[in-house]
Design a protein around this motif. Structure first.
Motif, PDB file in Angstrom:
ATOM      1  N   VAL A 251      14.879  28.492  75.001  1.00  0.00           N
ATOM      2  CA  VAL A 251      15.190  27.154  75.094  1.00  0.00           C
ATOM      3  C   VAL A 251      16.327  26.426  73.900  1.00  0.00           C
ATOM      4  CG1 VAL A 251      13.972  24.573  75.005  1.00  0.00           C
ATOM      5  CG2 VAL A 251      12.852  26.487  76.002  1.00  0.00           C
ATOM      6  N   LEU A 252      17.114  25.676  74.514  1.00  0.00           N
ATOM      7  CA  LEU A 252      18.360  25.105  73.525  1.00  0.00           C
ATOM      8  C   LEU A 252      17.994  23.510  73.603  1.00  0.00           C
ATOM      9  CD1 LEU A 252      22.119  26.348  73.548  1.00  0.00           C
ATOM     10  CD2 LEU A 252      21.178  24.031  73.167  1.00  0.00           C
ATOM     11  N   LEU A 253      17.827  23.098  72.429  1.00  0.00           N
ATOM     12  CA  LEU A 253      17.825  21.646  72.243  1.00  0.00           C
ATOM     13  C   LEU A 253      19.103  21.071  71.523  1.00  0.00           C
ATOM     14  CD1 LEU A 253      16.555  18.767  72.816  1.00  0.00           C
ATOM     15  CD2 LEU A 253      15.160  19.397  70.578  1.00  0.00           C
TER      16      LEU A 253
ATOM     17  N   VAL B 141       8.642  27.423  75.534  1.00  0.00           N
ATOM     18  CA  VAL B 141       9.095  28.814  75.228  1.00  0.00           C
ATOM     19  C   VAL B 141       8.247  29.891  75.228  1.00  0.00           C
ATOM     20  CG1 VAL B 141      10.018  30.252  73.325  1.00  0.00           C
ATOM     21  CG2 VAL B 141      10.639  27.707  73.361  1.00  0.00           C
ATOM     22  N   LYS B 142       8.563  30.929  75.933  1.00  0.00           N
ATOM     23  CA  LYS B 142       7.558  32.242  76.136  1.00  0.00           C
ATOM     24  C   LYS B 142       7.031  32.640  75.048  1.00  0.00           C
ATOM     25  CE  LYS B 142       9.042  33.547  80.874  1.00  0.00           C
ATOM     26  NZ  LYS B 142       9.675  34.706  81.539  1.00  0.00           N
ATOM     27  N   PRO B 143       5.992  33.173  74.998  1.00  0.00           N
ATOM     28  CA  PRO B 143       5.664  34.122  73.704  1.00  0.00           C
ATOM     29  C   PRO B 143       6.646  35.215  73.567  1.00  0.00           C
ATOM     30  CG  PRO B 143       3.877  33.775  75.019  1.00  0.00           C
ATOM     31  CD  PRO B 143       4.819  33.355  75.834  1.00  0.00           C
ATOM     32  N   GLY B 144       7.220  35.390  72.314  1.00  0.00           N
ATOM     33  CA  GLY B 144       8.436  35.992  72.039  1.00  0.00           C
ATOM     34  C   GLY B 144       9.803  35.665  72.390  1.00  0.00           C
ATOM     35  N   GLY B 145       9.878  34.378  72.853  1.00  0.00           N
ATOM     36  CA  GLY B 145      11.084  33.886  73.291  1.00  0.00           C
ATOM     37  C   GLY B 145      11.662  33.034  72.049  1.00  0.00           C
ATOM     38  N   THR B 146      12.718  32.533  72.384  1.00  0.00           N
ATOM     39  CA  THR B 146      13.678  31.685  71.454  1.00  0.00           C
ATOM     40  C   THR B 146      13.947  30.462  71.551  1.00  0.00           C
ATOM     41  OG1 THR B 146      14.904  34.064  71.204  1.00  0.00           O
ATOM     42  CG2 THR B 146      16.121  32.028  70.242  1.00  0.00           C
ATOM     43  N   LEU B 147      13.996  29.573  70.584  1.00  0.00           N
ATOM     44  CA  LEU B 147      13.980  28.357  70.358  1.00  0.00           C
ATOM     45  C   LEU B 147      15.304  27.964  69.715  1.00  0.00           C
ATOM     46  CD1 LEU B 147      13.300  25.213  71.233  1.00  0.00           C
ATOM     47  CD2 LEU B 147      11.634  25.512  69.093  1.00  0.00           C
ATOM     48  N   VAL B 148      16.381  27.361  70.035  1.00  0.00           N
ATOM     49  CA  VAL B 148      17.572  26.764  69.214  1.00  0.00           C
ATOM     50  C   VAL B 148      17.341  25.454  69.104  1.00  0.00           C
ATOM     51  CG1 VAL B 148      19.983  26.917  69.116  1.00  0.00           C
ATOM     52  CG2 VAL B 148      18.757  28.989  69.722  1.00  0.00           C
TER      53      VAL B 148
ATOM     54  N   ARG C 234      11.051  31.463  61.641  1.00  0.00           N
ATOM     55  CA  ARG C 234      12.752  31.338  61.450  1.00  0.00           C
ATOM     56  C   ARG C 234      13.286  32.579  61.979  1.00  0.00           C
ATOM     57  NH1 ARG C 234      13.173  28.358  55.568  1.00  0.00           N
ATOM     58  NH2 ARG C 234      12.490  26.282  56.343  1.00  0.00           N
ATOM     59  N   ASP C 235      14.389  32.562  62.624  1.00  0.00           N
ATOM     60  CA  ASP C 235      14.993  33.802  63.304  1.00  0.00           C
ATOM     61  C   ASP C 235      16.220  33.742  62.645  1.00  0.00           C
ATOM     62  OD1 ASP C 235      15.930  36.000  64.578  1.00  0.00           O
ATOM     63  OD2 ASP C 235      15.872  35.047  66.577  1.00  0.00           O
ATOM     64  N   PRO C 236      16.605  34.201  61.378  1.00  0.00           N
ATOM     65  CA  PRO C 236      17.806  33.894  60.768  1.00  0.00           C
ATOM     66  C   PRO C 236      19.109  34.418  61.692  1.00  0.00           C
ATOM     67  CG  PRO C 236      16.435  34.924  59.362  1.00  0.00           C
ATOM     68  CD  PRO C 236      15.631  34.918  60.879  1.00  0.00           C
ATOM     69  N   ILE C 237      20.084  33.482  61.802  1.00  0.00           N
ATOM     70  CA  ILE C 237      21.385  33.853  62.289  1.00  0.00           C
ATOM     71  C   ILE C 237      22.212  34.780  61.654  1.00  0.00           C
ATOM     72  CG2 ILE C 237      23.589  32.776  63.399  1.00  0.00           C
ATOM     73  CD1 ILE C 237      21.663  30.254  64.061  1.00  0.00           C
ATOM     74  N   GLN C 238      22.660  35.618  62.129  1.00  0.00           N
ATOM     75  CA  GLN C 238      23.559  36.636  61.202  1.00  0.00           C
ATOM     76  C   GLN C 238      24.987  36.250  61.360  1.00  0.00           C
ATOM     77  OE1 GLN C 238      21.755  38.621  59.640  1.00  0.00           O
ATOM     78  NE2 GLN C 238      20.111  37.730  60.466  1.00  0.00           N
ATOM     79  N   THR C 239      25.797  36.945  60.325  1.00  0.00           N
ATOM     80  CA  THR C 239      27.191  36.404  60.377  1.00  0.00           C
ATOM     81  C   THR C 239      27.981  36.994  61.652  1.00  0.00           C
ATOM     82  OG1 THR C 239      27.050  36.271  57.881  1.00  0.00           O
ATOM     83  CG2 THR C 239      29.348  37.013  59.054  1.00  0.00           C
TER      84      THR C 239
ATOM     85  N   PHE D  88      14.707  29.564  66.041  1.00  0.00           N
ATOM     86  CA  PHE D  88      13.169  30.136  65.943  1.00  0.00           C
ATOM     87  C   PHE D  88      12.763  31.033  66.832  1.00  0.00           C
ATOM     88  CE2 PHE D  88      14.132  25.893  64.398  1.00  0.00           C
ATOM     89  CZ  PHE D  88      13.602  25.704  63.313  1.00  0.00           C
ATOM     90  N   ARG D  89      11.644  32.032  66.469  1.00  0.00           N
ATOM     91  CA  ARG D  89      11.228  32.769  67.296  1.00  0.00           C
ATOM     92  C   ARG D  89       9.637  32.652  67.617  1.00  0.00           C
ATOM     93  NH1 ARG D  89      13.858  36.421  70.550  1.00  0.00           N
ATOM     94  NH2 ARG D  89      15.171  36.808  68.754  1.00  0.00           N
ATOM     95  N   LYS D  90       9.202  32.428  68.772  1.00  0.00           N
ATOM     96  CA  LYS D  90       7.813  32.324  69.071  1.00  0.00           C
ATOM     97  C   LYS D  90       7.024  33.623  69.070  1.00  0.00           C
ATOM     98  CE  LYS D  90       4.724  29.781  72.130  1.00  0.00           C
ATOM     99  NZ  LYS D  90       4.629  28.890  73.448  1.00  0.00           N
TER     100      LYS D  90
END
Length: 423
Positions: A300-302, A345-352, A378-383, A419-421
């Motif tokens: 899900v992207l907000l 967001v599904k379990p294990g899914g991603t939220l931005v 938190r799901d850290p964004i990588q360079t 973020f990660r659920k």
């Protein structure tokens, strides 16, 4: 326009109407454009009225300082004479209009007003061979707030950024063809799927536009969808999606996309953009806060409604419309929308979560508040996920500040957190 009115006066009247809409009524410049320029039949006249108003807003603190230096009694901020002087001086000092034409086309707008005062102040300024500061100054409230939040360097970089309209960034439907389009369009690339062009020319006449090979999208605005990666058929929900840049990115990256927005008018533009790019998505009108959380999605992207102070380079009116109270209210709204978005967001899914704002209350403040949600981490964004020259902060979030990519044309202000659920 009357039969005896000098040529060009109607255009300056439209410019003053635009400024009144922004500075007194608090409307976005683009939203006021249609009604303010309705009496102008020619497209070039409408464009010039828009350009005058935009230049005044880009340089408003400096124009007002010049006006105040040439008056013994300060003109009220909403005085018609001050508006007329802003329009005349912006033309003469920034847009290359001959001084006699700049003043001659605003004086007729002062019927029943202080024409002699306007003429005298304009003459006094111009006799001094005055030049506008380079780079322009920021409104005092903005400068104070950004210096406190980001330091003097970022605030000074914002002055340089607002000095001229930014370059044009394109997002490509096929990232594998990046270098091909760099060569065809004579641009440069900072990431797969991105081409940057110098400003100038008509976008719709460039190669690839008609066939939907690319769409205009600032490189910072491409980050939220970019950090979701490849879809591989998984389901993604793009909230507040119009006009559709991120929806098209996700569809091109292999996501099965549902795109929603509150405005049916804006959704119509999204549908047109999808059709031109030969991409598909389920498009539906919906209020984020009025929906029930079903079905649920892998991502899900907000990109939430915000103060939009990050896009000040192309929309300088935002610097004169946004108040501290409005920022606080928007941050509360964004926090509520983010909690609602999380329920899809599904379990294990991603939220931005993203905003095109330079206000920490709308970016870091909302993300920090959400970070305590038990189901999400938190799901850290990588360079390596980001374009060249943009790097995540210590918390793995992305904050694009004035000065970023400054050596190649800059970028809009933006904030992105991922973020990660839990499963």
């Amino acid at each position: 326009m009357s039969d005896t009115e000098p040529a060009g006066v109607a255009t300056r009247r439209a410019a003053m109407r635009l400024l009144d809409a922004v500075l007194r009524q608090g409307l976005p410049l683009e939203a006021a454009l249609g009604s303010a320029t309705a009496e102008l039949e020619r497209a070039d006249d409408r464009a010039f009225a828009h350009a005058i108003a935009g230049e005044v807003l880009r340089r408003l603190p400096d124009l007002d300082a010049l006006i105040d230096s040439a008056t013994t009694k300060r003109l009220p901020g909403d005085a018609k004479a001050r508006f007329a002087l802003r329009v005349a001086l912006a033309q003469a000092l920034a847009l290359g209009t001959a001084p006699h034409a700049a003043i001659a086309t605003v004086l007729p707008l002062m019927d029943g007003g202080p024409r002699r005062l306007v003429h005298g102040v304009f003459g006094a300024v111009m006799r001094g061979e005055t030049k506008l500061p380079d780079p322009p100054g920021l409104p005092k409230a903005i400068s104070k707030r950004w210096r406190k939040a980001w330091g003097a360097g970022a605030a000074d970089a914002a002055r340089h950024a607002i000095a001229a309209p930014p370059p044009i960034d394109l997002s490509l439907r096929d990232p594998a063809a990046t270098m091909e389009w760099v060569e065809k369009l004579g641009g440069m690339s900072l990431a797969p799927g991105h081409v940057r062009l110098a400003r100038g020319g008509t976008v719709s006449e460039l190669p690839g536009y008609a066939k939907g090979e690319w769409w205009v999208q600032d490189i910072a605005a491409s980050l939220p969808a970019r950090v979701l990666g490849k879809g591989e058929g998984r389901a993604a929900l793009d909230l507040c999606a119009a006009p559709g840049g991120k929806t098209m990115q996700l569809a091109a990256a292999g996501w099965t996309v549902t795109a929603t927005d509150l405005s049916e008018t804006r959704l119509e533009r999204l549908r047109e953009n999808l059709a031109r790019a030969h991409l598909s998505a389920e498009v539906r009108q919906a209020d984020v806060m009025g929906e029930t959380p079903e079905p649920i999605f892998d991502a899900v992207l907000l990109d939430a409604p915000c103060s939009a102070t990050g896009i000040f380079r192309r929309h300088p009116d935002v610097l004169h419309r946004v108040t501290d109270r409005a920022i606080a209210a928007l941050a509360d709204q964004q926090a509520a929308m983010l909690r609602q978005a999380a329920s899809w967001v599904k379990p294990g899914g991603t939220l931005v979560y993203a905003v095109c704002s330079l206000e920490p209350a709308e970016g870091e403040g909302v993300a920090d508040g959400f970070a305590v949600e038990r189901e999400f981490t938190r799901d850290p964004i990588q360079t390596e996920e980001l374009p060249e020259g943009i790097i995540p902060g210590a918390a793995g979030r992305v904050r694009v500040l004035p000065g970023a990519l400054g050596d190649v044309g800059g970028a809009d202000g933006f904030f992105v957190a991922r973020f990660r659920k839990s499963n």
